[in-house]
Design a protein around this motif. Sequence first.
Motif, PDB file in Angstrom:
ATOM      1  N   GLN A 181       0.737  -0.971   0.229  1.00 16.25           N
ATOM      2  CA  GLN A 181       0.097   0.313  -0.025  1.00 16.25           C
ATOM      3  C   GLN A 181       0.663   1.576   0.214  1.00 16.25           C
ATOM      4  OE1 GLN A 181      -3.222   0.101  -0.337  1.00 16.25           O
ATOM      5  NE2 GLN A 181      -3.666  -1.992  -0.139  1.00 16.25           N
ATOM      6  N   THR A 182       1.755   0.864  -0.011  1.00 10.76           N
ATOM      7  CA  THR A 182       3.042   2.457   0.169  1.00 10.76           C
ATOM      8  C   THR A 182       3.328   2.866  -1.014  1.00 10.76           C
ATOM      9  OG1 THR A 182       3.586   1.214   2.443  1.00 10.76           O
ATOM     10  CG2 THR A 182       5.205   2.455   1.309  1.00 10.76           C
ATOM     11  N   TYR A 183       3.295   4.267  -0.927  1.00  8.75           N
ATOM     12  CA  TYR A 183       3.927   4.756  -2.277  1.00  8.75           C
ATOM     13  C   TYR A 183       5.749   4.183  -2.372  1.00  8.75           C
ATOM     14  CZ  TYR A 183       5.604   8.766  -5.162  1.00  8.75           C
ATOM     15  OH  TYR A 183       5.577   9.685  -6.222  1.00  8.75           O
ATOM     16  N   ALA A 184       5.602   4.695  -2.850  1.00  9.55           N
ATOM     17  CA  ALA A 184       7.565   4.155  -3.603  1.00  9.55           C
ATOM     18  C   ALA A 184       8.343   5.083  -4.885  1.00  9.55           C
ATOM     19  CB  ALA A 184       7.823   2.493  -3.353  1.00  9.55           C
ATOM     20  N   SER A 185       7.336   5.862  -4.754  1.00  3.32           N
ATOM     21  CA  SER A 185       8.744   6.721  -6.380  1.00  3.32           C
ATOM     22  C   SER A 185       8.623   8.087  -5.447  1.00  3.32           C
ATOM     23  CB  SER A 185       7.317   7.175  -6.963  1.00  3.32           C
ATOM     24  OG  SER A 185       6.798   6.337  -8.191  1.00  3.32           O
ATOM     25  N   ASP A 186      10.403   7.794  -5.940  1.00  3.33           N
ATOM     26  CA  ASP A 186      11.117   8.925  -5.595  1.00  3.33           C
ATOM     27  C   ASP A 186      10.483  10.995  -5.228  1.00  3.33           C
ATOM     28  OD1 ASP A 186      13.369  10.711  -4.784  1.00  3.33           O
ATOM     29  OD2 ASP A 186      15.143  10.468  -7.013  1.00  3.33           O
ATOM     30  N   PRO A 187      10.177  11.460  -4.533  1.00  2.62           N
ATOM     31  CA  PRO A 187       9.410  12.606  -3.853  1.00  2.62           C
ATOM     32  C   PRO A 187      10.621  13.657  -4.729  1.00  2.62           C
ATOM     33  CG  PRO A 187      10.768  11.944  -1.856  1.00  2.62           C
ATOM     34  CD  PRO A 187      11.197  11.135  -2.599  1.00  2.62           C
ATOM     35  N   VAL A 188      11.763  13.392  -4.865  1.00  5.02           N
ATOM     36  CA  VAL A 188      12.553  14.964  -5.168  1.00  5.02           C
ATOM     37  C   VAL A 188      12.152  14.285  -7.004  1.00  5.02           C
ATOM     38  CG1 VAL A 188      14.533  15.655  -5.823  1.00  5.02           C
ATOM     39  CG2 VAL A 188      14.270  14.355  -3.367  1.00  5.02           C
ATOM     40  N   ARG A 438       4.438  13.108   3.786  1.00  3.96           N
ATOM     41  CA  ARG A 438       4.354  14.511   3.608  1.00  3.96           C
ATOM     42  C   ARG A 438       6.218  14.357   4.121  1.00  3.96           C
ATOM     43  NH1 ARG A 438       4.392  19.770   6.266  1.00  3.96           N
ATOM     44  NH2 ARG A 438       6.690  19.747   6.742  1.00  3.96           N
ATOM     45  N   SER A 439       6.453  15.189   3.175  1.00  2.00           N
ATOM     46  CA  SER A 439       8.286  14.927   2.504  1.00  2.00           C
ATOM     47  C   SER A 439       9.130  16.062   2.746  1.00  2.00           C
ATOM     48  CB  SER A 439       8.098  14.037   0.586  1.00  2.00           C
ATOM     49  OG  SER A 439       7.137  15.419  -0.310  1.00  2.00           O
ATOM     50  N   SER A 440      10.071  15.531   2.372  1.00  5.05           N
ATOM     51  CA  SER A 440      11.381  16.649   2.753  1.00  5.05           C
ATOM     52  C   SER A 440      12.756  16.380   1.719  1.00  5.05           C
ATOM     53  CB  SER A 440      11.890  16.757   4.099  1.00  5.05           C
ATOM     54  OG  SER A 440      12.206  15.598   4.525  1.00  5.05           O
ATOM     55  N   PHE A 441      13.456  17.575   1.485  1.00  8.11           N
ATOM     56  CA  PHE A 441      14.268  17.116   0.079  1.00  8.11           C
ATOM     57  C   PHE A 441      15.633  18.260   1.022  1.00  8.11           C
ATOM     58  CE2 PHE A 441      15.572  19.660  -3.931  1.00  8.11           C
ATOM     59  CZ  PHE A 441      16.785  18.239  -3.733  1.00  8.11           C
ATOM     60  N   GLU A 442      16.414  17.665   1.275  1.00  7.23           N
ATOM     61  CA  GLU A 442      17.557  18.958   1.185  1.00  7.23           C
ATOM     62  C   GLU A 442      18.869  18.009   0.067  1.00  7.23           C
ATOM     63  OE1 GLU A 442      18.880  19.265   5.129  1.00  7.23           O
ATOM     64  OE2 GLU A 442      16.743  19.676   6.022  1.00  7.23           O
ATOM     65  N   GLY A 443      19.586  18.983  -0.323  1.00  8.05           N
ATOM     66  CA  GLY A 443      20.678  18.423  -1.205  1.00  8.05           C
ATOM     67  C   GLY A 443      21.473  20.558  -1.457  1.00  8.05           C
ATOM     68  N   THR A 444      22.309  19.227  -2.613  1.00  7.93           N
ATOM     69  CA  THR A 444      23.210  20.165  -2.743  1.00  7.93           C
ATOM     70  C   THR A 444      23.433  20.310  -4.685  1.00  7.93           C
ATOM     71  OG1 THR A 444      25.486  19.330  -2.015  1.00  7.93           O
ATOM     72  CG2 THR A 444      24.252  20.955  -0.625  1.00  7.93           C
ATOM     73  N   SER A 445      23.806  20.694  -5.132  1.00  5.26           N
ATOM     74  CA  SER A 445      24.360  20.858  -6.880  1.00  5.26           C
ATOM     75  C   SER A 445      25.439  22.069  -6.778  1.00  5.26           C
ATOM     76  CB  SER A 445      23.135  20.882  -7.225  1.00  5.26           C
ATOM     77  OG  SER A 445      23.326  21.068  -9.336  1.00  5.26           O
ATOM     78  N   GLN A 446      26.452  21.506  -7.898  1.00  2.00           N
ATOM     79  CA  GLN A 446      27.625  22.316  -8.403  1.00  2.00           C
ATOM     80  C   GLN A 446      27.869  22.031 -10.041  1.00  2.00           C
ATOM     81  OE1 GLN A 446      31.036  22.294  -6.070  1.00  2.00           O
ATOM     82  NE2 GLN A 446      31.327  24.131  -6.860  1.00  2.00           N
ATOM     83  N   SER A 447      27.679  22.884 -10.471  1.00  2.00           N
ATOM     84  CA  SER A 447      28.204  22.774 -11.930  1.00  2.00           C
ATOM     85  C   SER A 447      29.366  23.139 -12.275  1.00  2.00           C
ATOM     86  CB  SER A 447      27.154  23.357 -12.964  1.00  2.00           C
ATOM     87  OG  SER A 447      25.513  22.656 -12.275  1.00  2.00           O
ATOM     88  N   HIS A 448      30.351  22.448 -12.845  1.00  3.82           N
ATOM     89  CA  HIS A 448      31.330  23.196 -13.674  1.00  3.82           C
ATOM     90  C   HIS A 448      31.198  23.118 -15.420  1.00  3.82           C
ATOM     91  CE1 HIS A 448      32.749  21.461  -9.571  1.00  3.82           C
ATOM     92  NE2 HIS A 448      32.359  20.478 -10.569  1.00  3.82           N
TER      93      HIS A 448
END
Length: 809
Positions: A181-188, A438-448
């Motif tokens: 019954q559980t939602y299993a897709s990536d929330p991001v 309820r979903s949360s997301f924390e991240g960092t990104s750096q491009s060259h």
Amino acid sequence: MLSALLVVMARAAGAQTRATTGSIHGQTTTQSGVVPLPGVAIVVLTAVAQTEVAATVSDAQGRFRAVGLRPGDYDVRATLGGFAPVQRRGVRVVADSDVSLDLDIALAMSTTVDAQAVADDAPITGTSQSTLDARLIDVAPLRGDDYRALLPLVPGVVRGVDGRINFKGGRPTETGLQIDQTYASDPVTGDALTGVPVDAVSTVEVLPNPYSSEYGRFSAGVVRLDTRKGGDAWRATANNFVPVPCLKLCDGSSWGIRSFDPRLIVTGPVIAGRLFLAQSLQYHDHRERVTSLPRAASDTGVRSLDVFTRVDAVWGAHRLVGAVSASPENRTFVGLDTFHPQAVSPDVRRRGLGVSVADTWRWSGTTLLETSVARNVQRLSVLPRSDDAMVVTPDGVTGAFFNTLTRRSDTTQVIAAMSTVRSFWGDHVLKGGVDVLRSSFEGTSQSHLVEIRREDGTLSERWSFGPLASQSTTATDVGAYVQDRWRVSDRAIGELGARFDRDGVTRQQNVSPRLGFVFSLRADARSVVRGGVGRFIGRTPLLAATFEALESGTVGRYGQDGVTPVAPEIRVPNVVAGRLEPSSSRVWNLEYDHRIRSGLLLKFNYLERAGTHELLVAPAVGASAALALASRGRSRYREAEATLHYARKDGRELTMTYVRSRSRADLNAFDAYFGTIRQPIVRANEFGPTSTDAPNRLLAWAVLPIRQWTLSPLLEVRSGFPYSVVDAEQMFVGPRNAAARFPAFTSLDFSVLRVLTVRGRRVRVGLRSNHLIGNFSPRDVQINVASPTFGTFSNPIPRRLGFTVELEP
């Protein structure tokens, strides 16, 4: 967990058998196991000869028991007028055992197709929902060893060149994934998460257009994995623990071990009749070769360990199910192909942990309450090989991958649903529920640095990016639904429902009405018309909420000498154009099913899907330069399908499907450029054929048991996928995906297996071959008109041969 597993294995190994008979007991239910179903005819047959050895009918509470069964393998068949037939194959009965087997039986409205068995006297059902037995992975010559390998067997479900699965013209991120019954897709990003061992999966349900309003947070189909629970007798099975080297047989060139996939599952009662355990794990170590690259630098690979523990407990009127999963995974050289060598192909590391608890509370004989709580934590990193500039040329890409990112996402889901059965003007299964995510997301990104260079090496365009950027957001999605499955008579069934969704990112509220029907043209159900219409609302990924927080770029463009700037450098920020809205689709279909004779079914189906408000990203149109995210995407999909299915009582079956389809969409889909693996060059959007548009597709597969042998061929013939053409500046030439296609694709896979008895255990040994005919089926093409090899196809699929040695459970 390991110590408990060792204790369980020791207990299973020490179990003693006695030369007496056994029995099978269980309960027949509907509505995913929550409503008892009385009056179901239960027949027990021997697995090989299909001789009837026992028959009974479930009582007022849906309970049944078949006794006096000699040790061996049996098939259990359950039928009831107006409901889809269910058959479970290979139920093992050992001496002095009482095997538990619960059977969930859907109203014919749910249009279930059991890919393993179709009762000869069963009414025809369609493929609006396809139920695939996970054991097909052990029998059919599928490409892969998890649930995704089964999905292309469903009409209208296509695997793209990139390996991602596309449903009925929708993108992979628009398809929902459920584990129980559980939602299993990536929330991001919206991509389906993986990490469940194949032995932990009982069935894979594919719902391209489910008209049941209990399903939500998708706009292009749902995949549901039902996990396996522990039984009344201890069993331990270990498979593929002996790695087999290629010796040039796997793909014609390799010598060493290319694939190692050991699996272990232990199931049984911790407390008889009260507490049951199912523990499984699977280790993956696979290497895939890009045949057009130099041999020493041609491998992309994956290593992962998937662990899944399920505990079932019976406590009075309650049935509790707890599950824990862990799935560390490392992928190397992701995106490797002819034009992206290992130096520019990053590694991806993912760590996942999930915990869930579900309770089914029987209020009365006709009313049940389901509640569940689940939590999932995911960590992901994309790691380039260096910080060097990424250089895009007409002949390919050099340097290093341009983006480094880290992500942590957390989801907590609470579900409550009530079901009841009522009789007035027919039989009704009424259900309503609430689902909070309820979903949360924390991240960092750096491009060259990214450079575009012409065929003579001169600089055409240079992109530089800002410093390390941080992203953080939370969202709460709320869903509520009501539905009524109404059996008007044995010849007519209707389904009416509505769903309310509040999207946590956009804060938009939507109501989705849905209607489906089944009508038998004849009293014997030989000719059936079914169809429906519904609206489906997707879930906006958290990454869209942080789009403006991603690092912005600065672009400089240069003349033919590669030195003189055409104009001053321009900063290109990320902006959200207008108000974001969750993606949605409207789907309708009409289907005719006819049983020609016993075991021979014919189906015709027509379906249309129209998607709106899909996320797309493109350079902003106007005076100010910007990269804009908007909910303006559209998609259109039409499909006509003809399927012939033949099944016999001895387990032989054959399915042939032809699909004529047309798939169009806005091509700058957000996930194509800002998914896990970002794309540095974003040009103007166009509406055109999708990258998986296949106007003609023929799929034929069979499972043919012959005494101790099982033969399984799989043939696919389809149109080649379209592709776009670019020039030296990486600008599109002509309409996208409109003028050129890959060659028509033809592939034959084949497996031959034999069951042996070794020291009292049944052992399955055999050979599997993929792309047996070995014809030229390229996966890459040179799309740049400035390259001297323009239009050249490369990286053909190699012929593969694999060996299997498995213990049957």
